[in-house]
Design a protein around this motif. Structure first.
Motif, PDB file in Angstrom:
ATOM      1  N   UNK A  36       0.887  -1.098  -0.159  1.00 13.30           N
ATOM      2  CA  UNK A  36      -0.107  -0.119  -0.003  1.00 13.30           C
ATOM      3  C   UNK A  36       0.750   1.316  -0.167  1.00 13.30           C
ATOM      4  N   UNK A  37       0.136   2.325  -0.260  1.00 10.38           N
ATOM      5  CA  UNK A  37       0.881   3.665  -0.424  1.00 10.38           C
ATOM      6  C   UNK A  37      -0.230   4.733  -0.403  1.00 10.38           C
ATOM      7  N   UNK A  38       0.309   5.927  -0.244  1.00 10.92           N
ATOM      8  CA  UNK A  38      -0.842   6.995  -0.549  1.00 10.92           C
ATOM      9  C   UNK A  38      -0.114   7.927  -1.514  1.00 10.92           C
ATOM     10  N   UNK A  39      -0.824   8.242  -2.459  1.00 10.67           N
ATOM     11  CA  UNK A  39      -0.507   9.015  -3.748  1.00 10.67           C
ATOM     12  C   UNK A  39      -1.206  10.425  -3.857  1.00 10.67           C
ATOM     13  N   UNK A  40      -0.606  11.195  -4.594  1.00  8.52           N
ATOM     14  CA  UNK A  40      -1.483  12.267  -5.222  1.00  8.52           C
ATOM     15  C   UNK A  40      -0.999  13.032  -5.993  1.00  8.52           C
ATOM     16  N   UNK A  41      -1.634  14.079  -6.940  1.00 10.71           N
ATOM     17  CA  UNK A  41      -1.340  14.995  -7.739  1.00 10.71           C
ATOM     18  C   UNK A  41      -1.052  16.354  -6.943  1.00 10.71           C
ATOM     19  N   UNK A  42       0.086  16.853  -6.988  1.00  9.81           N
ATOM     20  CA  UNK A  42       0.440  17.978  -6.317  1.00  9.81           C
ATOM     21  C   UNK A  42       0.727  19.107  -7.026  1.00  9.81           C
ATOM     22  N   UNK A  43       0.019  20.096  -6.997  1.00 13.47           N
ATOM     23  CA  UNK A  43       0.363  21.472  -7.662  1.00 13.47           C
ATOM     24  C   UNK A  43       0.102  22.854  -6.774  1.00 13.47           C
ATOM     25  N   UNK A 105      -6.023  12.830  -3.391  1.00 13.46           N
ATOM     26  CA  UNK A 105      -5.243  11.759  -2.743  1.00 13.46           C
ATOM     27  C   UNK A 105      -5.823  10.702  -2.562  1.00 13.46           C
ATOM     28  N   UNK A 106      -5.160   9.431  -2.696  1.00 15.92           N
ATOM     29  CA  UNK A 106      -5.523   8.061  -2.675  1.00 15.92           C
ATOM     30  C   UNK A 106      -4.770   7.075  -1.967  1.00 15.92           C
ATOM     31  N   UNK A 107      -5.564   6.191  -1.342  1.00 16.51           N
ATOM     32  CA  UNK A 107      -4.872   5.133  -0.754  1.00 16.51           C
ATOM     33  C   UNK A 107      -4.661   4.297  -1.779  1.00 16.51           C
ATOM     34  N   UNK A 108      -3.390   3.623  -2.101  1.00 16.04           N
ATOM     35  CA  UNK A 108      -3.210   2.823  -3.218  1.00 16.04           C
ATOM     36  C   UNK A 108      -3.019   1.451  -2.678  1.00 16.04           C
ATOM     37  N   UNK A 109      -3.449   0.268  -3.240  1.00 18.86           N
ATOM     38  CA  UNK A 109      -3.017  -0.845  -3.084  1.00 18.86           C
ATOM     39  C   UNK A 109      -2.679  -1.776  -4.308  1.00 18.86           C
ATOM     40  N   UNK A 115       5.348  -2.249 -10.954  1.00 14.53           N
ATOM     41  CA  UNK A 115       5.938  -1.071 -10.503  1.00 14.53           C
ATOM     42  C   UNK A 115       4.654  -0.102 -10.586  1.00 14.53           C
ATOM     43  N   UNK A 116       4.712   0.701  -9.383  1.00 18.68           N
ATOM     44  CA  UNK A 116       3.754   1.746  -9.113  1.00 18.68           C
ATOM     45  C   UNK A 116       4.409   2.901 -10.316  1.00 18.68           C
ATOM     46  N   UNK A 117       3.048   3.357 -10.839  1.00 17.79           N
ATOM     47  CA  UNK A 117       3.386   4.538 -11.633  1.00 17.79           C
ATOM     48  C   UNK A 117       2.544   5.705 -11.319  1.00 17.79           C
ATOM     49  N   UNK A 118       2.738   6.617 -10.679  1.00 20.29           N
ATOM     50  CA  UNK A 118       1.864   7.705 -10.266  1.00 20.29           C
ATOM     51  C   UNK A 118       1.900   8.659 -11.330  1.00 20.29           C
ATOM     52  N   UNK A 119       0.826   9.107 -11.691  1.00 14.66           N
ATOM     53  CA  UNK A 119       0.533   9.751 -13.027  1.00 14.66           C
ATOM     54  C   UNK A 119      -0.710  10.737 -12.845  1.00 14.66           C
ATOM     55  N   UNK A 120      -0.848  12.128 -13.636  1.00 11.25           N
ATOM     56  CA  UNK A 120      -1.952  12.806 -13.659  1.00 11.25           C
ATOM     57  C   UNK A 120      -3.297  12.080 -13.961  1.00 11.25           C
ATOM     58  N   UNK A 121      -4.217  12.106 -13.156  1.00 11.24           N
ATOM     59  CA  UNK A 121      -5.352  11.306 -13.370  1.00 11.24           C
ATOM     60  C   UNK A 121      -5.453   9.826 -12.513  1.00 11.24           C
ATOM     61  N   UNK A 122      -4.083   9.451 -12.457  1.00 11.08           N
ATOM     62  CA  UNK A 122      -4.244   8.108 -12.102  1.00 11.08           C
ATOM     63  C   UNK A 122      -2.897   7.800 -11.018  1.00 11.08           C
ATOM     64  N   UNK A 123      -3.353   8.554  -9.789  1.00 12.61           N
ATOM     65  CA  UNK A 123      -2.356   8.500  -8.705  1.00 12.61           C
ATOM     66  C   UNK A 123      -1.876   6.978  -8.403  1.00 12.61           C
ATOM     67  N   UNK A 124      -2.726   5.935  -8.431  1.00 14.20           N
ATOM     68  CA  UNK A 124      -2.751   4.698  -7.939  1.00 14.20           C
ATOM     69  C   UNK A 124      -2.163   3.527  -9.198  1.00 14.20           C
TER      70      UNK A 124
END
Length: 292
Positions: A36-43, A105-109, A115-124
């Motif tokens: 798990x992780x927590x990811x988000x788009x930051x601006x 922000x999203x809690x990612x599973x 390989x995790x790929x955090x990208x705009x519109x798809x943080x998880x």
């Protein structure tokens, strides 16, 4: 919007006038172990407080996960500029708050073998690897028949030598440390004879691996702080996983929260409003004080 995840890096900088930057199962109905992780788009602007002076360091425009922050702060020019003023711990805490407070922000599973790929519109987002493919429901990485998993790789194997002893050896290393201690790597020994050297460390009190391992061991990422490497430090302790500075070298001033030492002439320049000069190496950048 750029993205930043472990193994997939693109630093975003806007305000600084720079470019913004399992063992899985054969049947997808059976889920593999997840992380798990927590990811988000930051601006948003990264702002820091230096002895009561609120400073806007620059814009962070990036998709970021909490697990990636220790690497991000060592490679992103805005984060590095902030560290020169308030130290790693403060910048890391600010970024963690920015991720946790971001609207999307999203809690990612994540499943194994990806390989995790955090990208705009798809943080998880994530991408399968090691021969595994995305399951029909897009939630897992599977090894479809007639392929099978051999030592963590999915492929058309006819036979598979057992990797049991290696796994048992790795497990024995991980559980051999006493209560309250963590197995960390040893400087200069990574990959020696294909076996990582390790030592048991109490990361709550160890000066050179405070708060976590400075040298990773196995899958454990490096996320600790070497308190002795804090610029200008003279007397420092590691207390409950955080560096606590007691005294600084001549020419340095101890921060109000006792976490870092700041050169006295930088403080004078900040108080005089000469913020670019206070951030050595970034004199050409039009930084500003945070508006009241």
């Amino acid at each position: 919007m750029r993205f930043f995840t472990p193994g997939v890096f693109a630093a975003g900088v806007g305000f600084l006038s720079l470019a913004s930057s399992s063992n899985a199962r054969a049947a997808y109905k059976l889920r593999s172990r997840t992380t798990t992780d927590v990811c988000a788009n930051i601006d948003a602007d990264l702002s820091v407080d230096v002895f009561g002076i609120a400073i806007t360091v620059g814009l962070i425009d990036v998709c970021l996960c909490l697990s990636a922050i220790p690497v991000f702060i060592k490679t992103n020019v805005v984060a590095i500029a902030g560290i020169t003023l308030v130290g790693e711990a403060a910048v890391e805490a600010n970024l963690e708050a920015m991720v946790n407070n971001a609207p999307d922000h999203q809690s990612c599973i994540y499943p194994d073998n990806c390989d995790p790929i955090c990208s705009h519109g798809s943080p998880c987002g994530f991408q399968c690897k090691n021969g595994f493919v995305l399951s029909p429901d897009h939630k897992d990485c599977i090894c479809p028949a007639p392929n099978k998993v051999c030592n963590g790789i999915c492929g058309p194997f006819k036979s598979c030598p057992s990797s049991g002893p290696k796994k048992r050896e790795d497990l024995e290393r991980r559980v051999s440390c006493g209560a309250g201690q963590t197995a960390c790597g040893v400087y200069g020994w990574q990959g020696f004879n294909s076996v990582d050297a390790w030592e048991c460390i109490d990361t709550k009190t160890d000066l050179e691996s405070c708060g976590g391992c400075m040298v990773p061991f196995g899958r454990t990422p490096a996320h600790g702080i070497d308190c002795t490497a804090i610029p200008g430090v003279m007397d420092v302790n590691c207390i409950s996983g955080s560096c606590v500075v007691r005294r600084c070298q001549p020419g340095y001033v101890l921060s109000l929260d006792n976490t870092f030492c700041l050169e006295a002439d930088r403080i004078a320049k900040l108080k005089a409003g000469d913020i670019p000069a206070a951030l050595y190496g970034l004199e050409h950048v039009p930084l500003q004080k945070k508006s009241a």
